[in-house]
Every structure is written in C-alpha cells, then in structure tokens.
Enzyme design. Structure first.
Site, PDB file in Angstrom:
ATOM      1  N   PRO A   9       0.791  -1.223   0.000  1.00  0.00           N
ATOM      2  CA  PRO A   9       0.000   0.000   0.000  1.00  0.00           C
ATOM      3  C   PRO A   9       0.825   1.275   0.000  1.00  0.00           C
ATOM      4  O   PRO A   9       1.866   1.366   0.645  1.00  0.00           O
ATOM      5  CB  PRO A   9      -0.833  -0.097   1.281  1.00  0.00           C
ATOM      6  CG  PRO A   9      -0.129  -1.074   2.146  1.00  0.00           C
ATOM      7  CD  PRO A   9       0.566  -2.022   1.217  1.00  0.00           C
ATOM      8  N   ASN A  10       0.335   2.206  -0.774  1.00  0.00           N
ATOM      9  CA  ASN A  10       0.846   3.573  -0.900  1.00  0.00           C
ATOM     10  C   ASN A  10       2.164   3.667  -1.661  1.00  0.00           C
ATOM     11  O   ASN A  10       2.627   4.770  -1.932  1.00  0.00           O
ATOM     12  CB  ASN A  10       0.962   4.262   0.471  1.00  0.00           C
ATOM     13  CG  ASN A  10      -0.374   4.346   1.155  1.00  0.00           C
ATOM     14  OD1 ASN A  10      -1.353   4.761   0.554  1.00  0.00           O
ATOM     15  ND2 ASN A  10      -0.442   3.925   2.404  1.00  0.00           N
ATOM     16  N   ARG A  17       4.640  11.052  -2.577  1.00  0.00           N
ATOM     17  CA  ARG A  17       4.355  10.904  -1.142  1.00  0.00           C
ATOM     18  C   ARG A  17       5.616  11.136  -0.316  1.00  0.00           C
ATOM     19  O   ARG A  17       6.630  10.487  -0.530  1.00  0.00           O
ATOM     20  CB  ARG A  17       3.845   9.491  -0.893  1.00  0.00           C
ATOM     21  CG  ARG A  17       3.691   9.132   0.558  1.00  0.00           C
ATOM     22  CD  ARG A  17       3.382   7.646   0.705  1.00  0.00           C
ATOM     23  NE  ARG A  17       3.346   7.299   2.110  1.00  0.00           N
ATOM     24  CZ  ARG A  17       3.653   6.110   2.573  1.00  0.00           C
ATOM     25  NH1 ARG A  17       4.034   5.158   1.762  1.00  0.00           N
ATOM     26  NH2 ARG A  17       3.596   5.879   3.871  1.00  0.00           N
ATOM     27  N   TYR A  22      10.795   9.185   1.154  1.00  0.00           N
ATOM     28  CA  TYR A  22      10.770   8.188   0.087  1.00  0.00           C
ATOM     29  C   TYR A  22      11.403   8.631  -1.225  1.00  0.00           C
ATOM     30  O   TYR A  22      11.439   7.860  -2.181  1.00  0.00           O
ATOM     31  CB  TYR A  22       9.325   7.744  -0.167  1.00  0.00           C
ATOM     32  CG  TYR A  22       8.688   7.109   1.045  1.00  0.00           C
ATOM     33  CD1 TYR A  22       9.039   5.831   1.442  1.00  0.00           C
ATOM     34  CD2 TYR A  22       7.751   7.798   1.801  1.00  0.00           C
ATOM     35  CE1 TYR A  22       8.463   5.249   2.562  1.00  0.00           C
ATOM     36  CE2 TYR A  22       7.163   7.219   2.921  1.00  0.00           C
ATOM     37  CZ  TYR A  22       7.539   5.942   3.287  1.00  0.00           C
ATOM     38  OH  TYR A  22       6.969   5.371   4.403  1.00  0.00           O
ATOM     39  N   ASN A  71       8.058  -5.492  -0.533  1.00  0.00           N
ATOM     40  CA  ASN A  71       7.907  -4.338   0.337  1.00  0.00           C
ATOM     41  C   ASN A  71       6.409  -4.259   0.622  1.00  0.00           C
ATOM     42  O   ASN A  71       5.643  -3.729  -0.177  1.00  0.00           O
ATOM     43  CB  ASN A  71       8.406  -3.053  -0.326  1.00  0.00           C
ATOM     44  CG  ASN A  71       8.321  -1.856   0.590  1.00  0.00           C
ATOM     45  OD1 ASN A  71       7.618  -1.881   1.590  1.00  0.00           O
ATOM     46  ND2 ASN A  71       9.037  -0.800   0.254  1.00  0.00           N
ATOM     47  N   ALA A  74       2.872  -0.769   4.977  1.00  0.00           N
ATOM     48  CA  ALA A  74       2.296  -0.805   6.323  1.00  0.00           C
ATOM     49  C   ALA A  74       1.803  -2.196   6.711  1.00  0.00           C
ATOM     50  O   ALA A  74       1.744  -2.521   7.896  1.00  0.00           O
ATOM     51  CB  ALA A  74       1.157   0.206   6.429  1.00  0.00           C
ATOM     52  N   GLU A  95      12.612  -9.266   2.290  1.00  0.00           N
ATOM     53  CA  GLU A  95      11.820  -8.123   2.754  1.00  0.00           C
ATOM     54  C   GLU A  95      12.628  -6.857   2.497  1.00  0.00           C
ATOM     55  O   GLU A  95      13.802  -6.787   2.846  1.00  0.00           O
ATOM     56  CB  GLU A  95      11.538  -8.269   4.247  1.00  0.00           C
ATOM     57  CG  GLU A  95      10.776  -7.120   4.848  1.00  0.00           C
ATOM     58  CD  GLU A  95      10.557  -7.264   6.344  1.00  0.00           C
ATOM     59  OE1 GLU A  95      10.028  -6.307   6.935  1.00  0.00           O
ATOM     60  OE2 GLU A  95      10.914  -8.312   6.923  1.00  0.00           O
ATOM     61  N   HIS A  97      12.583  -2.437   2.558  1.00  0.00           N
ATOM     62  CA  HIS A  97      11.958  -1.168   2.941  1.00  0.00           C
ATOM     63  C   HIS A  97      12.858  -0.032   2.480  1.00  0.00           C
ATOM     64  O   HIS A  97      14.092  -0.127   2.586  1.00  0.00           O
ATOM     65  CB  HIS A  97      11.745  -1.077   4.457  1.00  0.00           C
ATOM     66  CG  HIS A  97      10.793  -2.111   4.950  1.00  0.00           C
ATOM     67  ND1 HIS A  97       9.434  -2.017   4.770  1.00  0.00           N
ATOM     68  CD2 HIS A  97      11.017  -3.288   5.588  1.00  0.00           C
ATOM     69  CE1 HIS A  97       8.856  -3.097   5.283  1.00  0.00           C
ATOM     70  NE2 HIS A  97       9.799  -3.878   5.776  1.00  0.00           N
ATOM     71  N   ARG A 104      11.974   5.044  12.807  1.00  0.00           N
ATOM     72  CA  ARG A 104      10.667   5.671  12.708  1.00  0.00           C
ATOM     73  C   ARG A 104       9.807   5.309  13.913  1.00  0.00           C
ATOM     74  O   ARG A 104      10.313   4.874  14.934  1.00  0.00           O
ATOM     75  CB  ARG A 104      10.033   5.262  11.377  1.00  0.00           C
ATOM     76  CG  ARG A 104      10.935   5.708  10.201  1.00  0.00           C
ATOM     77  CD  ARG A 104      10.362   5.418   8.861  1.00  0.00           C
ATOM     78  NE  ARG A 104       9.147   6.208   8.670  1.00  0.00           N
ATOM     79  CZ  ARG A 104       8.243   5.917   7.749  1.00  0.00           C
ATOM     80  NH1 ARG A 104       8.391   4.881   6.956  1.00  0.00           N
ATOM     81  NH2 ARG A 104       7.165   6.669   7.623  1.00  0.00           N
TER      82      ARG A 104
END
Length: 140
Positions: A9-10, A17, A22, A71, A74, A95, A97, A104
């Site tokens: 998502p996103n 964004r 990012y 990735n 969330a 995985e 990111h 964070r």
C-alpha cells in the site's frame, strides 16, 4: 532467473508521497533502471493497496519464481496473513523497505514478514531494491 518485486500500500505514490522520506522518483521509473542494471534477471513488478491481492500474488508466484522481493508497506507491521503466505511458499522472499523502519515510529519496529523472509534490506532508499536484486544475481 525469474524475480518478482511486490509492493504494498501507498508505494504507488512514490515520487509524490513524503519525498523527504521516500524520494522523488516513481517506482515505475526506478523499475526501468533496475531492469537495465540487472539484465541477467527476468524482472516483473506488481503493486497493490489491497492485502488479499498481495497474498494472492505471493501464492501465485511463490512456487514457480526464483525469488520474491517484497515491500509490504504498512502491512509489514499488521498482516499475519502475508507472513503466513510467505511461510507457505517455496520461493525465497527478501523483505525490503525504503526507509529505516527502526528509526521511525515504534509500531514500525514489528514485522510479520521478517521471521519468514530469507533476509531483510532496509534504509537505503530505492537502492534497497538493487541490493536485494544483487543477492539473487550473485546467488545464482
């Protein structure tokens, strides 16, 4: 060697964004760069904002592909279902990111992906994907 990059998502909003976190490059533009950088790999890309679609794609590709770079956005921190899907398949999953999730918010420190992943790459911006692809490229 067939590798699929699956983004959650996103991540369709990369380049727009939160560019301070990012960056300002869309993933589609960066994917073109990755294909040029790794011509020895047969690369595919999939993105969805829907958890079930991500699980479906993991299951669809997870027995025939040489690797998956995931990735989950969330969903990394919330989806037991995605973690279970990774555990159920044969293909190794890395995985990835873009940001360093440990620098964070505290809720981003938990991953339901990591326990079932072959490895984790995080915090190197979009280059995190290239580092993950280098693993597959060097491995084979």
């Amino acid at each position: 060697m067939k590798i699929i990059i699956i983004n959650g998502p996103n991540l369709n909003l990369l380049g727009k964004r939160e560019p301070d976190v990012y960056g300002n490059t869309s993933f589609e533009d960066y994917f073109t760069t990755l294909k040029k950088q790794f011509p020895n790999l047969d690369l595919e890309y999939f993105q969805s904002n829907i958890e079930g679609e991500l699980i479906g794609k993991i299951q669809e590709k997870g027995f025939d592909y040489d690797g998956i770079i995931l990735n989950a956005g969330a969903y990394t921190h919330t989806s037991i279902g995605i973690g279970d899907a990774i555990k159920a398949i044969a293909s190794p999953v890395l995985e990835v990111h873009i940001s360093n999730t440990f620098s964070r918010e505290a809720f981003r420190h938990q991953s339901y992906i990591s326990p079932n992943a072959a490895g984790v790459v995080l915090g190197f911006g979009l280059k995190s994907y290239a580092l993950a692809l280098a693993y597959f490229s060097d491995k084979y």
